[in-house]
Write an enzyme that holds these catalytic residues in place. Structure first.
Site, PDB file in Angstrom:
ATOM      1  N   GLU A   1      -0.272  96.319 -47.163  1.00  0.00           N
ATOM      2  CA  GLU A   1       0.454  96.261 -48.439  1.00  0.00           C
ATOM      3  C   GLU A   1       1.110  94.893 -48.589  1.00  0.00           C
ATOM      4  O   GLU A   1       1.531  94.301 -47.588  1.00  0.00           O
ATOM      5  CB  GLU A   1       1.549  97.323 -48.479  1.00  0.00           C
ATOM      6  CG  GLU A   1       1.027  98.731 -48.452  1.00  0.00           C
ATOM      7  CD  GLU A   1       2.152  99.737 -48.601  1.00  0.00           C
ATOM      8  OE1 GLU A   1       2.453 100.103 -49.739  1.00  0.00           O
ATOM      9  OE2 GLU A   1       2.741 100.122 -47.572  1.00  0.00           O
TER      10      GLU A   1
ATOM     11  N   ASP B   1       5.934 106.182 -41.459  1.00  0.00           N
ATOM     12  CA  ASP B   1       5.702 106.119 -42.908  1.00  0.00           C
ATOM     13  C   ASP B   1       4.213 106.153 -43.250  1.00  0.00           C
ATOM     14  O   ASP B   1       3.817 106.744 -44.244  1.00  0.00           O
ATOM     15  CB  ASP B   1       6.339 104.833 -43.467  1.00  0.00           C
ATOM     16  CG  ASP B   1       6.313 104.778 -44.985  1.00  0.00           C
ATOM     17  OD1 ASP B   1       6.679 105.794 -45.609  1.00  0.00           O
ATOM     18  OD2 ASP B   1       5.931 103.738 -45.545  1.00  0.00           O
TER      19      ASP B   1
ATOM     20  N   HIS C   1      -1.200 108.852 -43.297  1.00  0.00           N
ATOM     21  CA  HIS C   1      -2.403 108.273 -43.917  1.00  0.00           C
ATOM     22  C   HIS C   1      -3.368 107.694 -42.863  1.00  0.00           C
ATOM     23  O   HIS C   1      -4.571 107.893 -42.940  1.00  0.00           O
ATOM     24  CB  HIS C   1      -2.042 107.159 -44.904  1.00  0.00           C
ATOM     25  CG  HIS C   1      -0.931 107.518 -45.847  1.00  0.00           C
ATOM     26  ND1 HIS C   1      -0.775 108.766 -46.368  1.00  0.00           N
ATOM     27  CD2 HIS C   1       0.090 106.770 -46.366  1.00  0.00           C
ATOM     28  CE1 HIS C   1       0.291 108.783 -47.181  1.00  0.00           C
ATOM     29  NE2 HIS C   1       0.827 107.580 -47.185  1.00  0.00           N
TER      30      HIS C   1
ATOM     31  N   LYS D   1      -3.099  93.822 -50.667  1.00  0.00           N
ATOM     32  CA  LYS D   1      -3.002  95.276 -50.757  1.00  0.00           C
ATOM     33  C   LYS D   1      -4.419  95.772 -50.562  1.00  0.00           C
ATOM     34  O   LYS D   1      -5.292  95.585 -51.436  1.00  0.00           O
ATOM     35  CB  LYS D   1      -2.472  95.684 -52.133  1.00  0.00           C
ATOM     36  CG  LYS D   1      -2.650  97.158 -52.489  1.00  0.00           C
ATOM     37  CD  LYS D   1      -1.627  98.046 -51.846  1.00  0.00           C
ATOM     38  CE  LYS D   1      -1.845  99.515 -52.209  1.00  0.00           C
ATOM     39  NZ  LYS D   1      -1.066 100.434 -51.384  1.00  0.00           N
TER      40      LYS D   1
ATOM     41  N   ARG E   1      20.679 118.000 -57.971  1.00  0.00           N
ATOM     42  CA  ARG E   1      22.137 118.020 -58.112  1.00  0.00           C
ATOM     43  C   ARG E   1      22.603 117.195 -59.324  1.00  0.00           C
ATOM     44  O   ARG E   1      23.519 117.590 -60.035  1.00  0.00           O
ATOM     45  CB  ARG E   1      22.754 117.430 -56.829  1.00  0.00           C
ATOM     46  CG  ARG E   1      24.276 117.409 -56.832  1.00  0.00           C
ATOM     47  CD  ARG E   1      24.789 116.638 -55.625  1.00  0.00           C
ATOM     48  NE  ARG E   1      24.414 117.269 -54.372  1.00  0.00           N
ATOM     49  CZ  ARG E   1      25.145 118.211 -53.761  1.00  0.00           C
ATOM     50  NH1 ARG E   1      26.270 118.617 -54.292  1.00  0.00           N
ATOM     51  NH2 ARG E   1      24.748 118.724 -52.633  1.00  0.00           N
TER      52      ARG E   1
ATOM     53  N   LYS F   1       3.684  96.066 -44.094  1.00  0.00           N
ATOM     54  CA  LYS F   1       4.206  95.629 -45.393  1.00  0.00           C
ATOM     55  C   LYS F   1       4.318  94.109 -45.366  1.00  0.00           C
ATOM     56  O   LYS F   1       4.406  93.506 -44.304  1.00  0.00           O
ATOM     57  CB  LYS F   1       5.575  96.255 -45.627  1.00  0.00           C
ATOM     58  CG  LYS F   1       5.502  97.781 -45.763  1.00  0.00           C
ATOM     59  CD  LYS F   1       6.413  98.292 -46.855  1.00  0.00           C
ATOM     60  CE  LYS F   1       6.460  99.795 -46.949  1.00  0.00           C
ATOM     61  NZ  LYS F   1       5.512 100.380 -47.904  1.00  0.00           N
TER      62      LYS F   1
ATOM     63  N   LYS G   1       5.595 114.438 -47.552  1.00  0.00           N
ATOM     64  CA  LYS G   1       5.868 113.792 -46.282  1.00  0.00           C
ATOM     65  C   LYS G   1       7.221 113.095 -46.344  1.00  0.00           C
ATOM     66  O   LYS G   1       7.673 112.810 -47.461  1.00  0.00           O
ATOM     67  CB  LYS G   1       4.758 112.817 -45.924  1.00  0.00           C
ATOM     68  CG  LYS G   1       4.642 111.621 -46.904  1.00  0.00           C
ATOM     69  CD  LYS G   1       3.753 110.568 -46.391  1.00  0.00           C
ATOM     70  CE  LYS G   1       4.488 109.438 -45.769  1.00  0.00           C
ATOM     71  NZ  LYS G   1       5.028 108.459 -46.703  1.00  0.00           N
TER      72      LYS G   1
HETATM   73  C1  BG6 Z   1       3.542 106.116 -49.016  1.00  0.00           C
HETATM   74  C2  BG6 Z   1       4.488 105.291 -48.187  1.00  0.00           C
HETATM   75  O1  BG6 Z   1       3.214 107.317 -48.365  1.00  0.00           O
HETATM   76  O2  BG6 Z   1       2.360 105.371 -49.237  1.00  0.00           O
HETATM   77  C3  BG6 Z   1       4.790 103.985 -48.846  1.00  0.00           C
HETATM   78  O3  BG6 Z   1       5.676 106.035 -47.976  1.00  0.00           O
HETATM   79  C4  BG6 Z   1       3.519 103.259 -49.204  1.00  0.00           C
HETATM   80  O4  BG6 Z   1       5.595 103.156 -48.023  1.00  0.00           O
HETATM   81  C5  BG6 Z   1       2.566 104.181 -49.951  1.00  0.00           C
HETATM   82  O5  BG6 Z   1       3.848 102.134 -49.984  1.00  0.00           O
HETATM   83  C6  BG6 Z   1       1.219 103.530 -50.154  1.00  0.00           C
HETATM   84  O6  BG6 Z   1       0.439 104.346 -50.964  1.00  0.00           O
HETATM   85  P1  BG6 Z   1      -0.749 103.750 -51.833  1.00  0.00           P
HETATM   86  O7  BG6 Z   1      -1.347 104.941 -52.495  1.00  0.00           O
HETATM   87  O8  BG6 Z   1      -0.126 102.760 -52.768  1.00  0.00           O
HETATM   88  O9  BG6 Z   1      -1.656 103.077 -50.851  1.00  0.00           O
END
Ligand code: BG6
Length: 490
Positions: free
Chosen positions: A222, A241, A246, A337, A45, A332, A154
């Site tokens: 993360e 999420d 995943h 990470k 848009r 989170k 997703k």
């Molecule tokens: C996404 C989530 O699918 O994956 C995010 O919506 C997340 O919240 C991300 O941060 C993490 O992906 P990666 O590849 O950085 O591990």
């Protein structure tokens, strides 16, 4: 390729196009993997000219691409940016689609030909129905002399019911082989390597069952918070999420039976079967948490109960895994990470005078520092028979070079263009993974179910550790308890 392929991105003014799709297309082009005739039309848009759209793509490529413009590997920026054009229009307006049709016709190699089109749905789930219906109304969903495919980002639905409604809607317009539900984790090299490790080696598979495995741990941690996505995240939470997609995919790849073959149907059957075998967790199997500063994020409800951390004790009710718990956690604002899977084997029934100080563990580090570690007991040099655990380590970067792995989106875009759906999720699989997490979503809906606050930078609430301690176990992760201590002391 005789006919050009056009990637039509709905929601092209958003984050995903700038951070992931543009950079992935650029790196693929640099390596000559994307046919030169491929064109990209961004639809959204927001009013943007072709030039300003290209400038956004360039910013994203500069910041995030594996291969950047001007590097000695890649100097095709001017021809690359010309492939991008922009179509400003409301997604609910039929005019948008008739203009899109004109663009597609103009891009075909001759007036009697049709372009192959990959529709990429980079839009919120509530907008998907409108676009699917509009594409059908405009007759853009099929072509007689070219292919049409649709990639869905997703979240695909927000629970089992909405996912199956969405599946039904999509089936009214597309055939399942045209549909590519994306989970970018499946595009990660190391995630695919789980299958290679399991099924292209003879040493692991005989041990990969309840006779030898004590338990399995899956950690998706993360350090970042909800940040610029906070208002979306507050409606979503960690279970929707991360875990439904995943987390469940990692579990399925680790625990599925040997597939009949490595074709899309066999892989997806095997994953679906294991997802369907996950037993409903009880209250004692679920820990929910929220990092302390979460409610201060812009866009978050000050009374939010949205979980940013979850720890689960799951059971997979198959002959192979009966009695073997799977502990899965994600969150989170955790100390590291890291995405990793650990398979902990049963302890040794050692002969007299020998002992095992730690169980054998196979650690699959999916990111960062991708690699595989096998913890084995070894003898300390010197007199006597004193033993200690040591690691056999395989490090991806050492072996294949740091920049060897393409970004997940590169692989997935290429596969979708090539028509290989193996690394995408099938309709029944997505419904099975929603069913697996639905008991957790229901518990969260009970106002009395605790969502415990945890300090930013800690491994979630203490109840997560207590859940494992009750089973005589500990979470294992890159960041050991001694390392995390200083950050998390009360
Ligand atoms: C996404 C989530 O699918 O994956 C995010 O919506 C997340 O919240 C991300 O941060 C993490 O992906 P990666 O590849 O950085 O591990």
């Amino acid at each position: 390729m005789a006919q050009p392929t056009v990637v039509v991105i709905f929601g092209a003014s958003g984050d995903l196009t700038q951070r992931k799709l543009g950079p992935a297309l650029h790196s693929l082009s640099c390596e000559g993997q994307l046919p030169a005739s491929t064109k990209i039309i961004g639809v959204a848009r927001t009013a943007l000219s072709d030039e300003s759209f290209r400038a956004r793509i360039e910013e994203g490529v500069e910041a995030y691409a594996r291969l950047k413009p001007g590097s000695n590997l890649c100097s095709l920026w001017s021809t690359f940016e010309e492939r991008f054009s922009y179509l400003a229009g409301a997604l609910e307006d039929p005019q948008t689609y008739s203009r899109l049709r004109q663009r597609l016709t103009a891009l075909a190699s001759s007036p009697s030909e049709e372009a192959n089109v990959l529709f990429y749905f980079a839009i919120p789930p509530q907008a998907v129905e409108t676009v699917v219906r509009q594409l059908a109304e405009a007759g853009l969903h099929h072509a007689s002399r070219a292919w049409r495919r649709a990639v869905f980002e997703k979240p695909f639905g927000v629970d089992r019911t909405t996912a199956s409604q969405l599946n039904e809607l999509v089936r009214e317009v597309f055939r399942e082989p045209q549909v590519y539900r994306i989970d970018h984790y499946l595009g990660k090299e190391t995630v695919q390597n789980i299958l290679v490790m399991r099924f292209s080696n003879t040493v692991f598979e005989p041990l990969w069952n309840r006779d030898h495995v004590d338990h399995i741990q899956i950690t998706l941690a993360e350090t970042v918070g909800a940040e610029h996505r906070a208002s979306y995240y507050d409606q979503t939470g960690v279970v929707r999420d991360i875990v439904q997609n995943h987390g469940m995919q990692l579990l399925a790849l680790t625990m599925m039976e040997r597939p009949e073959g490595f074709d899309a149907a066999s892989l997806r059957d095997a994953k679906r079967n294991v997802l369907e075998a996950i037993k409903e967790p009880t209250r004692e199997d679920v820990v929910l948490g929220q990092y302390e500063s979460y409610r201060d994020e812009a866009g978050v409800d000050p009374d939010s109960r949205t979980p940013t951390f979850v720890a689960l004790r799951l059971r997979v009710d198959t002959w192979r895994w009966r009695g073997v718990p799977v502990y899965l956690r994600s969150g989170k604002r955790l100390p590291a990470k890291t995405t990793e899977i650990t398979v902990q084997f049963k302890t040794c029934d050692c002969p007299p005078l020998l002992s095992q100080s730690e169980p054998n563990r196979l650690m699959l580090r999916l990111q960062p520092n991708e690699g595989i570690g096998l913890q084995i007991e070894t003898k300390l040099p010197g007199a006597g028979l004193v033993t200690k655990p040591t690691d056999l380590v395989f490090d991806y970067a050492d072996h294949f070079g740091a920049a060897a792995a393409p970004d997940a989106y590169e692989r997935l875009l290429l596969d979708a263009i090539a028509g290989d759906p193996s690394l995408f999720i099938r309709d029944d699989e997505i419904e099975a993974s929603w069913s697996a997490v639905e008991p957790v979503l229901r518990l969260h809906e009970e106002s009395s179910f605790p969502v415990s606050r945890y300090k930013d930078g800690c491994w979630g609430p203490e109840t997560s550790d207590e859940m494992l301690e009750a089973d005589g176990r500990l979470w294992l992760a890159e960041c050991s308890p001694s390392e995390r201590g200083s950050q998390c002391v009360e």
